[in-house]
Design a protein around this motif. Structure first.
Motif, PDB file in Angstrom:
ATOM      1  N   ARG A 185       0.832  -1.203   0.000  1.00  0.00           N
ATOM      2  CA  ARG A 185       0.000   0.000   0.000  1.00  0.00           C
ATOM      3  C   ARG A 185       0.868   1.256   0.000  1.00  0.00           C
ATOM      4  N   THR A 186       1.970   1.224   0.756  1.00  0.00           N
ATOM      5  CA  THR A 186       2.875   2.378   0.811  1.00  0.00           C
ATOM      6  C   THR A 186       3.466   2.687  -0.556  1.00  0.00           C
ATOM      7  N   PHE A 187       3.945   1.658  -1.237  1.00  0.00           N
ATOM      8  CA  PHE A 187       4.564   1.882  -2.544  1.00  0.00           C
ATOM      9  C   PHE A 187       3.522   2.313  -3.575  1.00  0.00           C
ATOM     10  N   TYR A 188       2.316   1.783  -3.474  1.00  0.00           N
ATOM     11  CA  TYR A 188       1.258   2.191  -4.393  1.00  0.00           C
ATOM     12  C   TYR A 188       0.889   3.644  -4.162  1.00  0.00           C
ATOM     13  N   TRP A 189       0.760   4.025  -2.891  1.00  0.00           N
ATOM     14  CA  TRP A 189       0.436   5.406  -2.529  1.00  0.00           C
ATOM     15  C   TRP A 189       1.537   6.350  -2.998  1.00  0.00           C
TER      16      TRP A 189
ATOM     17  N   ALA B 189       3.905   5.772  -5.415  1.00  0.00           N
ATOM     18  CA  ALA B 189       4.059   5.785  -6.873  1.00  0.00           C
ATOM     19  C   ALA B 189       2.992   6.635  -7.532  1.00  0.00           C
ATOM     20  N   LEU B 190       1.743   6.482  -7.106  1.00  0.00           N
ATOM     21  CA  LEU B 190       0.660   7.246  -7.711  1.00  0.00           C
ATOM     22  C   LEU B 190       0.802   8.739  -7.415  1.00  0.00           C
TER      23      LEU B 190
ATOM     24  N   PHE C  22      -8.458   6.825   0.475  1.00  0.00           N
ATOM     25  CA  PHE C  22      -7.123   6.618  -0.105  1.00  0.00           C
ATOM     26  C   PHE C  22      -6.829   7.670  -1.173  1.00  0.00           C
ATOM     27  N   MET C  23      -7.783   7.879  -2.081  1.00  0.00           N
ATOM     28  CA  MET C  23      -7.578   8.850  -3.142  1.00  0.00           C
ATOM     29  C   MET C  23      -7.567  10.281  -2.601  1.00  0.00           C
TER      30      MET C  23
ATOM     31  N   ASP D 265      -1.865  15.291  -0.912  1.00  0.00           N
ATOM     32  CA  ASP D 265      -0.406  15.240  -1.008  1.00  0.00           C
ATOM     33  C   ASP D 265       0.089  15.843  -2.320  1.00  0.00           C
ATOM     34  N   VAL D 266      -0.623  15.583  -3.405  1.00  0.00           N
ATOM     35  CA  VAL D 266      -0.252  16.151  -4.712  1.00  0.00           C
ATOM     36  C   VAL D 266      -0.399  17.670  -4.681  1.00  0.00           C
ATOM     37  N   TRP D 267      -1.475  18.160  -4.102  1.00  0.00           N
ATOM     38  CA  TRP D 267      -1.702  19.612  -4.007  1.00  0.00           C
ATOM     39  C   TRP D 267      -0.558  20.292  -3.271  1.00  0.00           C
TER      40      TRP D 267
END
Length: 298
Positions: free
Chosen positions: A70-74, A76-77, A157-158, A164-166
């Protein structure tokens, strides 16, 4: 005439001693102590025993592999979106358009304001009863009623990724903008005279020359995202039902909330191993990019 051997000048090394001692005190010793505690059953009690690899065996036999995935998916995305949006933003801010100085200033707020304040604002917007996102979606007919974004696994999750992206996009944008502005204008003028399109100039001039900067920014962003704690903790505390529990959150819950310092130390060691792997991959990638650089080819 024979030359006497040149004496070694030790003065530069003496200048490094204070900084080396500080690094040993605040980095090396805590890492060593964490590694040592990972082989113990340390908790609130001052008495503890060495348990060998038991803490690491627990990691592999329980739900920790799911937390790692889950950490790597979070990460990477989130990093992929930051790099994509940040690169597009840098290209737009680098264009010769009226008012671009104002646009560059407007990019800064998500990065400048304290993270906690920004996350609290997003938490308010995600609220189903009085949040702006749910309210606008209902007015537009997308939702038939209030929707709690942080109450469901997928949406929570999203939501943490969007937040985080913002927060991270401004740093990526400004870093890549600085890299683009360091490229000589003569290259673009020569390509323009030869009839090259804007897309061709980006592919053949801009992108190859900023690849090292992209690689550096991707690594820094990956490390920051991997270690991100405050965004997830303020929004969801790792919930609902562990849907946003990353390695950092899981380590905090184990060591601080449950007082299992030995198991928490083992998780910390795993995090250090992963971060060290990031650094190794980065230096290998940077070395390859340096060999393929247009300047070397010339």
């Amino acid at each position: 005439m024979a030359h006497s051997p040149k004496k070694t000048d030790y003065f530069p090394y003496l200048l490094l001693v204070p900084a080396s001692l500080v690094m040993l005190a605040i980095v090396a010793y805590p890492l060593f102590e964490t590694f040592r505690l990972s082989f113990t059953n340390t908790s609130m009690s001052p008495n503890y025993e060495y348990v060998g690899l038991e803490n690491y065996e627990k990691l592999m036999s329980r739900r920790f592999p799911e937390v790692i995935a889950r950490t790597f998916y979070w990460m990477a995305l989130s990093v992929a979106l930051k790099m994509l949006i940040g690169t597009l933003g840098a290209v737009l801010l680098n264009a010769m358009v009226p008012g671009r100085t104002l646009f560059r200033v407007l990019v800064m707020p998500p990065w400048v304001i304290p993270i906690a304040i920004g996350v609290f604002i997003w938490g308010w917007m995600y609220n189903g009863q009085f949040g702006m996102i749910s309210g606008m979606a209902q007015r537009l007919g997308i939702l038939s009623g209030p929707f709690e974004f942080l109450a469901y696994k997928n949406s929570a999750f999203m939501s943490t990724i969007v937040t985080d992206v913002w927060i991270g996009v401004p740093m990526v944008t400004l870093y890549l903008l600085a890299a683009m502005q360091s490229i000589s204008k003569d290259l673009y003028e020569a390509a323009w005279v030869d009839g090259a399109s804007r897309l061709y100039r980006f592919r053949r001039i801009t992108l190859p020359l900023i690849l090292p900067s992209i690689a550096t920014m991707a690594l820094l962003s990956a490390i920051a995202t991997f270690n991100s704690f405050d965004i997830i903790w303020i929004l969801t505390e790792g919930g609902p039902r562990g849907a946003t529990t990353t390695m950092i959150i899981d380590t905090y819950k184990t060591a601080i909330s449950r007082f299992k310092y030995g198991e928490g130390a083992a998780r910390t060691v795993m995090i250090v191993v992963f971060l060290g792997s990031f650094m190794l991959v980065y230096f290998m990638l940077l070395s390859r990019l340096a060999k393929r650089s247009p300047h070397n080819a010339a």
